[in-house]
Write a protein that holds these residues in place. Structure first.
Motif, PDB file in Angstrom:
ATOM      1  N   GLY A  73       0.801  -1.221   0.000  1.00 54.02           N
ATOM      2  CA  GLY A  73       0.000   0.000   0.000  1.00 54.02           C
ATOM      3  C   GLY A  73       0.833   1.269   0.000  1.00 54.02           C
ATOM      4  N   THR A  74       2.025   1.211  -0.611  1.00 51.05           N
ATOM      5  CA  THR A  74       2.964   2.336  -0.557  1.00 51.05           C
ATOM      6  C   THR A  74       3.508   2.655  -1.945  1.00 51.05           C
ATOM      7  OG1 THR A  74       3.654   1.576   1.630  1.00 51.05           O
ATOM      8  CG2 THR A  74       5.109   3.113   0.540  1.00 51.05           C
ATOM      9  N   GLY A  95       0.590  -2.334  -4.216  1.00 53.35           N
ATOM     10  CA  GLY A  95      -0.765  -2.454  -3.695  1.00 53.35           C
ATOM     11  C   GLY A  95      -0.824  -3.305  -2.436  1.00 53.35           C
ATOM     12  N   ASP A  96      -1.993  -3.338  -1.833  1.00 54.64           N
ATOM     13  CA  ASP A  96      -2.185  -4.074  -0.582  1.00 54.64           C
ATOM     14  C   ASP A  96      -1.961  -5.582  -0.727  1.00 54.64           C
ATOM     15  OD1 ASP A  96      -2.758  -1.713   0.752  1.00 54.64           O
ATOM     16  OD2 ASP A  96      -4.924  -1.911   0.436  1.00 54.64           O
TER      17      ASP A  96
END
Length: 132
Positions: free
Chosen positions: A30-31, A52-53
């Motif tokens: 998520g970064t 993504g997550d």
């Protein structure tokens, strides 16, 4: 008695802060991160990845762009590149992009120190979390 409560509250606060710091040291799902590298001649662009997550990756390289996937188990990491778009890149930038994708594909382990993700393999890579 008041001193005991203050010590207990301080201990709980310290435990929460330390727990939060450990959580931040996990793989940065998520970064969005930028490669620690110099831009190519004639450009200000530096490659970045958005993770993504679930480990899905959007890549913006020196010229090309594309997708990929990180799979993480403990400190082991595997990157599988997906479709990479050739954007009519000059040969030097195209080669640098291909080299970076190959380096990502050869990483074996990862470490994180604060805002820096180190991907360890034959060619170590360092990415820094983008600030808001």
């Amino acid at each position: 008695m008041m001193a005991v409560k203050q010590i207990a509250c301080a201990a709980v606060a310290l435990w929460l802060v330390a727990g939060g710091a450990r959580a931040q040291e996990g793989f940065p799902f998520g970064t969005e991160m930028t490669l620690e590298a110099l831009p190519q001649p004639g450009s200000k662009r530096i490659p970045n990845i958005e993770i993504g997550d679930n480990g899905e990756v959007m890549l913006e390289l020196w010229c090309k762009g594309g997708k990929g996937q990180f799979s993480v188990a403990g400190n082991t990491v595997i990157f599988v590149p997906g479709q990479i778009q050739d954007r009519s890149c000059p040969p030097a930038k195209a080669q640098a992009d291909d080299d970076l994708v190959a380096a990502l594909g050869s990483v074996e382990t990862w470490k994180r120190q604060g805002d820096v993700l180190m991907l360890v393999g034959p060619k170590p890579l360092r990415f820094r979390v983008n600030g808001n």
